[in-house]
Motif scaffolding. Sequence first.
Motif, short mmCIF file in Angstrom:
data_model
loop_
_atom_site.label_atom_id
_atom_site.label_comp_id
_atom_site.label_asym_id
_atom_site.label_seq_id
_atom_site.Cartn_x
_atom_site.Cartn_y
_atom_site.Cartn_z
N ILE A 33 0.94 -1.14 -0.22
CA ILE A 33 0.03 -0.25 -0.21
C ILE A 33 0.81 1.07 -0.18
CG2 ILE A 33 -1.31 1.45 1.25
CD1 ILE A 33 -2.55 -1.26 2.45
N ILE A 34 1.56 1.13 0.57
CA ILE A 34 2.76 2.82 0.99
C ILE A 34 3.75 2.80 -0.22
CG2 ILE A 34 4.95 3.32 1.32
CD1 ILE A 34 3.80 2.25 4.61
N LEU A 36 2.41 1.69 -3.35
CA LEU A 36 0.63 2.32 -4.27
C LEU A 36 1.07 3.76 -4.10
CD1 LEU A 36 -1.54 -0.34 -4.29
CD2 LEU A 36 0.65 0.54 -6.04
N ARG A 37 1.33 4.14 -2.77
CA ARG A 37 0.88 5.76 -2.32
C ARG A 37 2.11 6.48 -3.64
NH1 ARG A 37 -2.51 6.55 1.45
NH2 ARG A 37 -1.55 8.95 1.97
N GLY A 38 3.69 5.32 -3.05
CA GLY A 38 4.35 6.59 -3.28
C GLY A 38 4.10 6.53 -5.01
N TYR A 39 3.37 4.85 -6.00
CA TYR A 39 3.66 5.32 -7.86
C TYR A 39 2.73 6.62 -8.14
CZ TYR A 39 5.81 0.62 -7.79
OH TYR A 39 6.54 -0.13 -8.17
N TYR A 40 1.11 6.95 -6.93
CA TYR A 40 0.25 7.77 -7.33
C TYR A 40 1.32 9.19 -6.72
CZ TYR A 40 -3.07 4.06 -7.15
OH TYR A 40 -4.01 3.13 -7.21
N GLY A 41 1.76 9.82 -6.15
CA GLY A 41 2.82 10.68 -6.05
C GLY A 41 2.71 11.48 -4.48
N LEU A 42 1.66 10.26 -3.96
CA LEU A 42 1.10 11.29 -2.73
C LEU A 42 2.65 11.12 -1.75
CD1 LEU A 42 -1.99 8.47 -2.14
CD2 LEU A 42 -1.51 11.03 -2.78
N LYS A 44 5.23 11.81 1.48
CA LYS A 44 5.30 10.16 2.32
C LYS A 44 5.15 10.94 3.74
CE LYS A 44 10.33 12.67 2.96
NZ LYS A 44 11.37 12.84 2.79
N PHE A 45 4.85 11.92 3.82
CA PHE A 45 3.85 12.77 4.80
C PHE A 45 2.65 12.06 5.28
CE2 PHE A 45 6.99 16.35 4.32
CZ PHE A 45 8.22 15.73 5.06
N SER A 46 2.57 11.58 4.58
CA SER A 46 0.64 10.81 4.88
C SER A 46 1.24 9.95 4.89
CB SER A 46 -0.22 11.29 3.77
OG SER A 46 0.13 10.79 2.54
N SER A 47 2.11 8.67 5.26
CA SER A 47 2.19 7.70 5.51
C SER A 47 2.60 7.52 7.11
CB SER A 47 2.73 6.50 4.50
OG SER A 47 2.08 6.64 3.19
N TYR A 48 2.38 6.26 7.80
CA TYR A 48 3.08 6.28 9.20
C TYR A 48 3.20 4.84 9.28
CZ TYR A 48 1.30 10.76 9.25
OH TYR A 48 1.11 12.15 9.31
N LEU A 69 15.48 -5.34 4.78
CA LEU A 69 14.47 -5.74 3.49
C LEU A 69 13.46 -6.12 2.83
CD1 LEU A 69 17.72 -7.99 1.67
CD2 LEU A 69 17.28 -4.58 2.12
N TYR A 70 12.59 -6.31 4.56
CA TYR A 70 11.02 -6.63 4.15
C TYR A 70 9.98 -6.29 5.09
CZ TYR A 70 12.83 -10.49 8.24
OH TYR A 70 12.91 -10.38 8.70
N ALA A 71 11.06 -5.62 5.97
CA ALA A 71 9.55 -5.02 7.25
C ALA A 71 9.17 -3.51 6.18
CB ALA A 71 10.55 -4.36 8.44
N ARG A 72 9.74 -3.33 5.55
CA ARG A 72 9.45 -2.21 4.54
C ARG A 72 9.22 -1.97 3.62
NH1 ARG A 72 11.94 3.31 6.50
NH2 ARG A 72 11.63 4.32 4.31
N GLU A 73 8.89 -1.15 2.83
CA GLU A 73 8.83 -0.23 1.84
C GLU A 73 10.40 1.21 1.29
OE1 GLU A 73 7.92 -1.24 -1.60
OE2 GLU A 73 7.15 -3.18 -0.99
N TYR A 74 10.97 0.99 0.38
CA TYR A 74 12.00 1.92 0.75
C TYR A 74 11.32 3.00 -0.51
CZ TYR A 74 14.60 -0.65 3.71
OH TYR A 74 14.59 -1.58 5.01
#
Length: 247
Positions: A33-34, A36-42, A44-48, A69-74
């Motif tokens: 989900i995070i 995809l939010r990056g793909y959409y250009g949202l 980063k301050f809207s993701s927690y 490498l797998y706990a989060r997206e970069y």
Amino acid sequence: NIDPTLYGMIDTVISARGRNFAGTWFSTFSGYIIRLRGYYGLSKFSSYYSYLPRKYFMHHWANPASGSLYAREYPTGWTFIDGDVFVDKDGEGEHDDPIVPPMPLLIPLSDAKDNAATSDTMSHAVDALKQYQTPALVGAKKGHITCDSNVNSLAYWNDPQGNRDYTFSSPYRNNQPDAKPKYIAFQLDQGGFNNIRMSFEILMVLAKAMDRILILPPDQPMYLLKNGGHKQGYGLRDFFSHGRRIL
């Protein structure tokens, strides 16, 4: 009459376009989900993250080598990925203050003739780049979604893709007339769908890079996917579009 198997994917689409999102640390579902939010250009301050010690981790730039490498997206997974230059920042700055942007910071699309990002093209960056900086966008057009309603704003991909993708030729290709095709097989693991999706994405890239035909496994039960009473199992063809080089 929605297949219950698709509920998680519908949640993914909704969360990816939400005003704000709080995900779960170590969750590949939240990680996607995070991304995809990056793909959409949202912004980063809207993701927690709901795990308080990691709450503001997405508010700071980090390279994969700096953590799990797998706990989060970069952010390297979506920032300026249409260009050739390695980047180590996104232009938004960094802070931990719990400031909610008044609206999601969408990609500003410019109609300037020297800019590759137009209303017809999806550019993956916080700020649109000039065409010479985004060679992967040459010849590309923003994807279209076939639906009774206009939901094209949900498309985060280009279709057709840029000329570079179509003209790519693997350095491992054997151009001899009697060359035999080579294959690479993909097998599902015991993880959830998003774990399988990540592995599948990697195998797709490897198959393309090495000029091999990708062989998919037969339909089978998937972890946490309730088969809805009408199927004994699922295959990747149920969730992904496929081309002629996938068996």
